[in-house]
Design an enzyme around this catalytic site. Structure first.
Site, PDB file in Angstrom:
ATOM      1  N   HIS A 108       0.827  -1.194   0.000  1.00 39.10           N
ATOM      2  CA  HIS A 108       0.000   0.000   0.000  1.00 39.10           C
ATOM      3  C   HIS A 108       0.867   1.251   0.000  1.00 39.10           C
ATOM      4  O   HIS A 108       2.056   1.217   0.347  1.00 39.10           O
ATOM      5  CB  HIS A 108      -0.924   0.004   1.218  1.00 39.10           C
ATOM      6  CG  HIS A 108      -1.982  -1.041   1.166  1.00 39.10           C
ATOM      7  ND1 HIS A 108      -2.959  -1.170   2.133  1.00 39.10           N
ATOM      8  CD2 HIS A 108      -2.252  -2.005   0.252  1.00 39.10           C
ATOM      9  CE1 HIS A 108      -3.766  -2.174   1.828  1.00 39.10           C
ATOM     10  NE2 HIS A 108      -3.347  -2.704   0.690  1.00 39.10           N
TER      11      HIS A 108
ATOM     12  N   GLU B  89       0.873   3.938   1.938  1.00 38.20           N
ATOM     13  CA  GLU B  89       1.369   4.409   3.227  1.00 38.20           C
ATOM     14  C   GLU B  89       2.617   3.649   3.674  1.00 38.20           C
ATOM     15  O   GLU B  89       3.587   4.251   4.153  1.00 38.20           O
ATOM     16  CB  GLU B  89       0.280   4.288   4.299  1.00 38.20           C
ATOM     17  CG  GLU B  89      -0.962   5.120   4.016  1.00 38.20           C
ATOM     18  CD  GLU B  89      -2.042   4.342   3.298  1.00 38.20           C
ATOM     19  OE1 GLU B  89      -3.230   4.557   3.596  1.00 38.20           O
ATOM     20  OE2 GLU B  89      -1.690   3.509   2.430  1.00 38.20           O
TER      21      GLU B  89
ATOM     22  N   CYS C 219      -6.330   2.053   5.693  1.00 39.39           N
ATOM     23  CA  CYS C 219      -7.121   0.878   6.059  1.00 39.39           C
ATOM     24  C   CYS C 219      -6.917   0.535   7.535  1.00 39.39           C
ATOM     25  O   CYS C 219      -5.873   0.836   8.129  1.00 39.39           O
ATOM     26  CB  CYS C 219      -6.756  -0.303   5.175  1.00 39.39           C
ATOM     27  SG  CYS C 219      -5.039  -0.832   5.282  1.00 39.39           S
TER      28      CYS C 219
ATOM     29  N   CYS D 189      -2.800  -0.129   7.555  1.00 41.42           N
ATOM     30  CA  CYS D 189      -1.933   1.034   7.357  1.00 41.42           C
ATOM     31  C   CYS D 189      -2.079   2.033   8.502  1.00 41.42           C
ATOM     32  O   CYS D 189      -1.128   2.732   8.858  1.00 41.42           O
ATOM     33  CB  CYS D 189      -2.253   1.710   6.029  1.00 41.42           C
ATOM     34  SG  CYS D 189      -1.740   0.739   4.591  1.00 41.42           S
TER      35      CYS D 189
ATOM     36  N   TRP E 146      -5.866   5.206 -39.800  1.00 38.38           N
ATOM     37  CA  TRP E 146      -6.154   6.038 -38.642  1.00 38.38           C
ATOM     38  C   TRP E 146      -6.814   7.346 -39.050  1.00 38.38           C
ATOM     39  O   TRP E 146      -6.442   7.976 -40.041  1.00 38.38           O
ATOM     40  CB  TRP E 146      -4.889   6.347 -37.864  1.00 38.38           C
ATOM     41  CG  TRP E 146      -4.234   5.121 -37.285  1.00 38.38           C
ATOM     42  CD1 TRP E 146      -4.740   4.300 -36.314  1.00 38.38           C
ATOM     43  CD2 TRP E 146      -2.970   4.570 -37.662  1.00 38.38           C
ATOM     44  NE1 TRP E 146      -3.862   3.277 -36.048  1.00 38.38           N
ATOM     45  CE2 TRP E 146      -2.767   3.417 -36.860  1.00 38.38           C
ATOM     46  CE3 TRP E 146      -1.996   4.942 -38.601  1.00 38.38           C
ATOM     47  CZ2 TRP E 146      -1.627   2.637 -36.970  1.00 38.38           C
ATOM     48  CZ3 TRP E 146      -0.861   4.168 -38.707  1.00 38.38           C
ATOM     49  CH2 TRP E 146      -0.697   3.020 -37.900  1.00 38.38           C
TER      50      TRP E 146
ATOM     51  N   ARG F  57      -5.447   3.620 -22.283  1.00 41.25           N
ATOM     52  CA  ARG F  57      -5.445   2.171 -22.087  1.00 41.25           C
ATOM     53  C   ARG F  57      -4.672   1.814 -20.822  1.00 41.25           C
ATOM     54  O   ARG F  57      -5.101   0.993 -20.027  1.00 41.25           O
ATOM     55  CB  ARG F  57      -4.807   1.481 -23.291  1.00 41.25           C
ATOM     56  CG  ARG F  57      -5.643   1.522 -24.556  1.00 41.25           C
ATOM     57  CD  ARG F  57      -4.942   0.802 -25.698  1.00 41.25           C
ATOM     58  NE  ARG F  57      -5.759   0.796 -26.916  1.00 41.25           N
ATOM     59  CZ  ARG F  57      -5.394   0.228 -28.053  1.00 41.25           C
ATOM     60  NH1 ARG F  57      -4.217  -0.386 -28.126  1.00 41.25           N
ATOM     61  NH2 ARG F  57      -6.193   0.270 -29.105  1.00 41.25           N
TER      62      ARG F  57
ATOM     63  N   ASP G 111     -10.396  -5.727 -37.762  1.00 41.44           N
ATOM     64  CA  ASP G 111      -9.110  -5.028 -37.652  1.00 41.44           C
ATOM     65  C   ASP G 111      -7.984  -5.865 -37.054  1.00 41.44           C
ATOM     66  O   ASP G 111      -6.826  -5.455 -37.130  1.00 41.44           O
ATOM     67  CB  ASP G 111      -9.287  -3.771 -36.784  1.00 41.44           C
ATOM     68  CG  ASP G 111     -10.336  -2.819 -37.343  1.00 41.44           C
ATOM     69  OD1 ASP G 111     -10.518  -2.806 -38.579  1.00 41.44           O
ATOM     70  OD2 ASP G 111     -10.965  -2.101 -36.545  1.00 41.44           O
TER      71      ASP G 111
ATOM     72  N   ARG H 262       1.260   0.557 -26.396  1.00 46.85           N
ATOM     73  CA  ARG H 262       2.478   0.432 -27.186  1.00 46.85           C
ATOM     74  C   ARG H 262       3.420   1.622 -27.030  1.00 46.85           C
ATOM     75  O   ARG H 262       4.305   1.821 -27.867  1.00 46.85           O
ATOM     76  CB  ARG H 262       2.119   0.219 -28.657  1.00 46.85           C
ATOM     77  CG  ARG H 262       1.400  -1.098 -28.905  1.00 46.85           C
ATOM     78  CD  ARG H 262       1.302  -1.452 -30.368  1.00 46.85           C
ATOM     79  NE  ARG H 262       0.390  -0.609 -31.096  1.00 46.85           N
ATOM     80  CZ  ARG H 262      -0.932  -0.782 -31.143  1.00 46.85           C
ATOM     81  NH1 ARG H 262      -1.492  -1.769 -30.452  1.00 46.85           N
ATOM     82  NH2 ARG H 262      -1.695   0.017 -31.846  1.00 46.85           N
TER      83      ARG H 262
ATOM     84  N   GLY I 188     -15.779  -0.457 -32.628  1.00 46.78           N
ATOM     85  CA  GLY I 188     -16.544   0.084 -33.739  1.00 46.78           C
ATOM     86  C   GLY I 188     -17.937   0.510 -33.350  1.00 46.78           C
ATOM     87  O   GLY I 188     -18.269   0.709 -32.176  1.00 46.78           O
TER      88      GLY I 188
END
Length: 367
Positions: free
Chosen positions: A53, A55, A78, A87, A172, A186, A202, A209, A296
Site C-alpha cells: 500500500h 502508506e 485501512c 496502514c 487512422w 489504455r 481489424d 504500445r 466500432g
C-alpha cells in the site's frame, strides 16, 4: 501546516496515486506523501497488484524521519487485517503527528475506522483536503463498492462529420499525438473492452504500445457471444503475455474452440444473454474497477445506449470523410443523441488540429 500547504502536498499525493491507475486490481490507487518541516521525507503509491500500500511504501522511504511528521494520503488508511496489516496501525507505530486524508474509504471494512484508529492513538486527523480531486482519482474503486459495476469510459475517434472509417490506405483518423494519448488511456484503465466485430475487421492488439509502458497493458476483454474469434487473432496469440478474457454465451462443450483458447492462455467468461449490463456485472464480480470501451459502431452504441457510461473521450480530427464512410453510431442524430447534456470536463488540442473532449455524465462522483 497552512491550508495552502495542505493543498500543495495533497495534490502531490494525488499525482502519485495516478501512477497506479489501472494497475492495482481490486484495490484503490492511493498516493501518500510524508512531510517533515516542510520537506518531503517519504512518498509512496499503491504498487501493481494492489500491494504494498501507499502508506507503507512512504513510511519505508521516510524511516525514522516519519516521527512527528505530517502524512498526506488520498484515501483513508485501512484499519483491517487482510493480506497486509492495517496502514493506520503502521502510521501509529511510526509516531506521525498528523494525518491529512482527502476522502474516507467507503469499503465497509474501513469506513471511518481508519480515522478512528489514528485519533485514538492521539494523532491529529484532517479530512476533506482536495476531496473532489481525490474522488475523481478513486472513482472506479468507489463505483464498484457502491454498485458492483466498474467505472465505464468510452473512447471514440471520429472525423469532423462523425465517421470512423477512412477511404484511404491510412487506417487512422487522428494523428500520432492523439493516438499516443489513447495508449495512455489504455494504461490507466483496468480493462479494455471491444466487440468481436472489431477483432474480425481489424485484428487489433488492444495493448499499450508506448515505449517503456508496454508492460502496463490492461486486461483485454472481447465480447464474443457466439465464439467466432479465430485462433490466430492477435489477442489470442499474445494471451500468454497479456491477460485476455472472452465473454461468450457458448460453453466449452458446445464449441471446440473453448478448450483450445484456454490452452492458449485465454480466460473464458460465460454469460447468459451477453448484453452490456450483464458483461459489466461479470467484470465487476471479477474485481475490475474501470474499463475503456474501444471499438466500432456496435460496441460504441451498445455501451452508450446502456445508460452505464460515465465518461466519453471523444477524439475528433478536423477533416471530413463523406457520406459513404461508416458513422460512429447509427442513430440519425449521431453522437449528440447519447451525449446531449453531458459536461465537458477537459479539452485537449494538438498541433495538427486533432482535439479530444472528455465528456462526463456527472461532474462529481460518478455514482
Amino acid at each position: 501546516m497552512t491550508p495552502t500547504q495542505d493543498i500543495r502536498w495533497m495534490r502531490y499525493a494525488i499525482a502519485l496515486a495516478k501512477r497506479g491507475r489501472g494497475r492495482t486490481a481490486e484495490n484503490p490507487a492511493v498516493g501518500c506523501v510524508i512531510v517533515q518541516k516542510n520537506q518531503v521525507v517519504g512518498v509512496g503509491w499503491t504498487a501493481d497488484g494492489g500491494r504494498p500500500h501507499a502508506e507503507t511504501e512512504a513510511l519505508a522511504r521516510a524511516g525514522d524521519r516519519a516521527k512527528g511528521a505530517t502524512v498526506y494520503v488520498t484515501l483513508e488508511p485501512c484499519s483491517h487485517y487482510g493480506k497486509t496489516p492495517p496502514c493506520a496501525r503502521a502510521l501509529t507505530r511510526a509516531q506521525v503527528k498528523r494525518v491529512v486524508v482527502a476522502t474516507l474509504d467507503e469499503d465497509r471494512r474501513v469506513s471511518g475506522r481508519g480515522v478512528a484508529m489514528l485519533q485514538q492513538a492521539g494523532i491529529l486527523v484532517t479530512i476533506g483536503v482536495c476531496a473532489q480531486e481525490a474522488a475523481e482519482t478513486h472513482a472506479g474503486f468507489m463505483r464498484r463498492l457502491r454498485t458492483g459495476l466498474p467505472l465505464v469510459s468510452v473512447k471514440i475517434a471520429t472525423s469532423k462529420d462523425e465517421k470512423i472509417t477512412t477511404h484511404s490506405a491510412q487506417p487512422w483518423i487522428t494523428g500520432v499525438q492523439a493516438r499516443n494519448f489513447g495508449h495512455i488511456l489504455r494504461r490507466e484503465h483496468h480493462a479494455i473492452v471491444t466487440g468481436i466485430g472489431t477483432v474480425l475487421a481489424d485484428n487489433p492488439m488492444l495493448n499499450c504500445r508506448l515505449a517503456g509502458l508496454e508492460h502496463t497493458s490492461p486486461v483485454r476483454v472481447i465480447i464474443d457471444r457466439q465464439l467466432r474469434i479465430p485462433l490466430d487473432a492477435a489477442v489470442v496469440r499474445t494471451a500468454m503475455q497479456i491477460p485476455t478474457w472472452i465473454v461468450t454465451s457458448i460453453t466449452q462443450q458446445e464449441h471446440p474452440h473453448g478448450a483450445l483458447l484456454q490452452k492458449m492462455g485465454v480466460q473464458m467468461m460465460y454469460v447468459h444473454k451477453g448484453d452490456f449490463m450483464e458483461v459489466l456485472q461479470a467484470l465487476g464480480a471479477k474485481g475490475i474497477t474501470s474499463i475503456l470501451v474501444e471499438g466500432g459502431q456496435g460496441i460504441t452504441e451498445a455501451a452508450l445506449g446502456s445508460g452505464c457510461v460515465q465518461q466519453c473521450y471523444w477524439f475528433e480530427a478536423q477533416h471530413r470523410i463523406g457520406t459513404h464512410a461508416m458513422p460512429a453510431v447509427l442513430h440519425k442524430d449521431g453522437l449528440s443523441h447519447y451525449l446531449q447534456g453531458w459536461q465537458c470536463r477537459e479539452t485537449m488540442l494538438w498541433e495538427n488540429g486533432d482535439s479530444m473532449r472528455l465528456l462526463c455524465l456527472q461532474e462529481s462522483s460518478h455514482t
